[in-house]
Design an enzyme around this catalytic site. Structure first.
Site, short mmCIF file in Angstrom:
data_model
loop_
_atom_site.label_atom_id
_atom_site.label_comp_id
_atom_site.label_asym_id
_atom_site.label_seq_id
_atom_site.Cartn_x
_atom_site.Cartn_y
_atom_site.Cartn_z
N HIS A 165 0.84 -1.22 0.00
CA HIS A 165 0.00 0.00 0.00
C HIS A 165 0.87 1.27 0.00
CE1 HIS A 165 -3.30 -2.71 1.36
NE2 HIS A 165 -2.32 -3.26 2.07
N SER A 286 14.71 22.26 -14.91
CA SER A 286 13.52 23.07 -15.14
C SER A 286 13.97 24.42 -15.68
CB SER A 286 12.77 23.25 -13.82
OG SER A 286 12.00 24.44 -13.87
N LYS A 292 15.78 22.07 -9.70
CA LYS A 292 15.10 20.83 -10.08
C LYS A 292 15.87 19.93 -11.02
CE LYS A 292 10.87 20.18 -10.05
NZ LYS A 292 9.47 20.10 -10.40
N GLU A 299 9.18 9.31 -16.65
CA GLU A 299 7.77 9.72 -16.87
C GLU A 299 7.31 9.35 -18.27
OE1 GLU A 299 7.09 13.68 -14.30
OE2 GLU A 299 8.81 13.75 -15.61
#
Ligand code: ARG
Length: 466
Positions: A165, A286, A292, A299
């Site tokens: 979980h 970024s 970042k 992704e």
């Protein structure tokens, strides 16, 4: 007055985007050359095998066969070097090549299509293409598995939290986690091999759908093209696209696995988890936030799964309800497979690179492994083993210990012996031996368990298994 508008001019109501009349629309919807030119090498190989068989069987002369083979080889090099002009009017790869052949060698070209139809021709070309793609996929999965085995070996002892979980459950080793992916990609590879085995039958010679009256030898063409044997039913042969669907199913399951891995990498590379650091090669910055480092490759792999699943569903839907045998609907099979193949290859390659390049932050994994009362099960197991409690009672007592630690804001191992004995008087000092994460993972030596000794056995097993 009736409209006497020229039939070739664009329809006023709906023809706005077409330069000319219905003929152009028909050509645009009908043509597949834009994508099936990918099949040129398979088409030429198939034609050479077919022409050779026709000559061996005395159906065409050896002289004509010689011209046909020479012409086809010329066309192969014309296409490979970008000198071939594809024509949309000629619809597809089969007719583009045949038309060029007739320019090159004259009337002998017209003999190539004896005892053949574009229906068995396209079934052959596409099968050959899918087979090659599956062989490539198999090799790429082997490389991915090798990357995981290397990481697993390196990190057989590295502890990390195991989750259910997405909540900390029990400590595991990173090596063990890597080996979970070896099992997944190993199954994918087995499915690829099975798909190769399934499609390994030659369609050529089924002709339009009924076979042919010419004395062809389908075993000869099957052998020449590297198939195990010819297909056994000419109707099924030209209406079947199971081989494409099996490729897409295998691809969809594999992409689903890649996507789970991608999701883990996205999570692990956040500052909050901090389990891994991605290499610059597989991340981007970024344009506005200088701090970042984004896991773009992961992704995109996660997203490719949607696209590959879409291709599987598209082709299943195209094939559903088609009467036997061939229908033009089936021309829509290729783009789905080509797109899925291209993206699956990219996704496997990106994951192989990411797995090899990323830095494993063992300190962060260790710190997380011990938090969240991850050794609670070990305390319960100790009470069963050493104090003879039934597991349910041990579970209950451990629950009290966790509640107490939570209240005090400390780990289980930081509770005092007195505090633990207040929960169950049978607890002794040596309980602390099992409350550490290293002791916890080392104890899980059941077959397939997370103990480093067991993980090493599984690595050895996979290294020997190709
Ligand atoms: N371009 C066609 C396809 O991809 C080739 C087969 C055409 N057969 C036919 N009967 N029109 O399916």
């Amino acid at each position: 007055m009736a409209d006497t508008k020229d039939a070739t001019s664009s329809n006023q109501m709906w023809g706005g985007r077409f330069a000319s009349g219905p003929d152009a629309i028909m050509e645009e919807i009908n043509a597949s050359i834009g994508f099936d030119k990918k099949l040129f090498a398979q088409d030429i190989r198939g034609s050479i095998a077919h022409a050779t068989m026709l000559a061996e069987k005395g159906i065409i002369s050896h002289q004509d066969k010689g011209k046909i083979v020479e012409g086809l080889n010329t066309i192969m090099s014309e296409i490979e070097s970008g000198r071939f002009e594809f024509s949309r009017q000629l619809e597809d790869i089969h007719m583009n090549i045949e038309a060029r052949l007739s320019v090159l060698i004259g009337p002998a070209a017209g003999r190539l299509h004896t005892a053949r139809s574009r229906n068995d021709q396209v079934a052959l070309d596409f099968r050959l293409w899918v087979k090659e793609e599956l062989v490539k996929t198999e090799a790429m999965l082997t490389a991915l598995i090798a990357a995981f085995l290397d990481r697993a070996e390196e990190h057989a002892e590295t502890v990390m939290p195991g989750f259910t979980h997405l909540q900390t459950a029990q400590p595991v080793t990173f090596g063990h986690h890597c080996m979970a992916y070896v099992e997944m990609f190993g199954r994918d590879r087995a499915r690829v091999r099975h798909a190769i085995d399934h499609l390994d039958e030659s369609p050529i010679g089924a002709a339009a759908l009924a076979g042919t009256g010419f004395p062809i030898d389908r075993h000869m063409t099957a052998k020449a093209l590297g198939f195990r044997e010819p297909t056994r039913n000419s109707i099924d042969t030209v209406s079947d696209r199971d081989f494409a669907l099996e490729f897409l199913s295998v691809a969809a399951i594999c992409a689903m696995h890649l996507s789970r891995l991608a999701e883990e990498i996205v999570l692990w590379s956040t500052p909050q988890f901090g389990f891994v650091r991605l290499s610059d090669a597989f991340s981007t910055g970024s344009s506005i936030m200088p701090q970042k480092k984004n896991p773009d490759a992961a992704e995109l792999v996660r997203a490719k799964t949607g696209r590959i699943n879409g291709s599987l569903v598209a082709l299943l839907t195209i094939m559903k309800g088609l009467p036997l045998a061939y229908s033009k609907d089936m021309q829509e099979d290729k783009e789905q497979v080509f797109d899925a193949a291209e993206n699956l290859e990219l996704a496997i390659a990106a994951m192989t690179g990411m797995m090899r390049d990323m830095t494993i932050r063992t300190d962060r994994m260790r710190a997380a492994a011990g938090s969240g009362y991850s050794t609670a099960t070990d305390l319960a197991d100790w009470l069963v083993r050493e104090a003879g409690l039934p597991f349910r009672d041990a579970h209950h007592a451990t629950g009290h210990a966790v509640a107490l630690a939570e209240k005090k804001g400390c780990e289980l191992a930081e509770l005092s012996l007195e505090e633990l004995q207040a929960i169950n008087p049978a607890i002794t000092q040596n309980v602390f031996d099992v409350l550490t994460v290293d002791a916890s993972v080392a104890s899980r030596q059941s077959f397939g368990g997370t103990a480093p000794s067991e993980v090493r056995k599984q690595i050895a097993y996979w290294r020997n298994r190709n």
